[in-house]
Design a protein around this motif. Structure first.
Motif, short mmCIF file in Angstrom:
data_model
loop_
_atom_site.label_atom_id
_atom_site.label_comp_id
_atom_site.label_asym_id
_atom_site.label_seq_id
_atom_site.Cartn_x
_atom_site.Cartn_y
_atom_site.Cartn_z
N LYS A 33 1.03 -1.46 0.12
CA LYS A 33 0.31 -0.19 0.26
C LYS A 33 1.35 1.58 0.30
CE LYS A 33 -4.38 -2.28 1.44
NZ LYS A 33 -4.21 -3.13 0.67
N VAL A 34 2.18 1.46 -0.86
CA VAL A 34 2.49 2.78 -1.20
C VAL A 34 2.22 3.82 -1.85
CG1 VAL A 34 5.29 1.30 -0.92
CG2 VAL A 34 3.68 2.07 -2.78
N ASP A 35 2.21 4.59 -1.37
CA ASP A 35 2.00 5.89 -2.20
C ASP A 35 2.04 5.92 -3.86
OD1 ASP A 35 0.58 6.61 -0.26
OD2 ASP A 35 2.03 8.05 1.04
N VAL A 36 3.27 6.25 -3.84
CA VAL A 36 4.01 6.16 -5.40
C VAL A 36 5.19 5.03 -5.44
CG1 VAL A 36 5.14 7.06 -6.99
CG2 VAL A 36 3.72 8.55 -5.01
N ILE A 37 4.78 4.66 -7.15
CA ILE A 37 5.92 3.58 -7.23
C ILE A 37 7.26 3.85 -7.70
CG2 ILE A 37 6.74 1.09 -8.50
CD1 ILE A 37 3.60 0.39 -7.52
N SER A 38 8.11 3.77 -8.01
CA SER A 38 8.99 4.54 -9.05
C SER A 38 9.89 4.46 -9.69
CB SER A 38 9.87 6.35 -7.93
OG SER A 38 10.49 6.61 -8.67
N TRP A 39 10.43 3.96 -10.65
CA TRP A 39 10.98 3.38 -10.94
C TRP A 39 12.77 4.20 -11.12
CZ3 TRP A 39 14.20 -0.91 -12.84
CH2 TRP A 39 14.51 -0.79 -13.63
N ILE A 40 13.66 3.54 -10.83
CA ILE A 40 15.10 4.31 -10.56
C ILE A 40 16.26 3.86 -11.63
CG2 ILE A 40 16.49 5.47 -8.70
CD1 ILE A 40 14.08 6.86 -8.27
N GLY A 41 15.91 3.09 -12.15
CA GLY A 41 16.83 2.73 -13.54
C GLY A 41 16.19 3.59 -14.51
N THR A 42 17.93 3.86 -15.09
CA THR A 42 17.92 5.02 -16.04
C THR A 42 18.57 4.45 -17.46
OG1 THR A 42 20.71 3.82 -15.32
CG2 THR A 42 19.33 5.87 -14.56
#
Length: 96
Positions: A33-42
């Motif tokens: 139940k996270v607020d945001v999913i962020s892909w931290i791949g370049t």
């Protein structure tokens, strides 16, 4: 989290960035139940912004959670700042 073991333009190396792997990892995060999913791949910095734009769309659709990527955030920051040229140093070889 998912495995990335090779940075190259071969089919095998590019297959590591298939949406199925990333969406599977995002599904596990959604359970928390996270607020945001962020892909931290370049990878979008060398595969194209469109890849991250599509990934964000698929992450939102599959989890119902807001999503972003670091490359798209950098793109927006550069645009807002009026920066048009950027120099980049990378440890990757020339075949990437």
């Amino acid at each position: 989290r998912f495995k990335v073991t090779e940075i190259a333009l071969s089919a095998q190396a590019l297959g590591q960035f298939a949406d199925a792997e990333i969406l599977g990892a995002a599904s596990l995060l959604a359970d928390a139940k996270v607020d945001v999913i962020s892909w931290i791949g370049t990878s979008a910095s060398w595969l194209g912004f469109e890849r991250d734009e599509q990934l964000v769309k698929r992450l939102r659709e599959s989890t119902g959670i807001k999503a972003c990527t670091c490359v798209l955030a950098f793109q927006e920051l550069l645009r807002r700042s009026g920066i048009r040229r950027v120099g980049l140093v990378t440890p990757y070889t020339g075949d990437v």
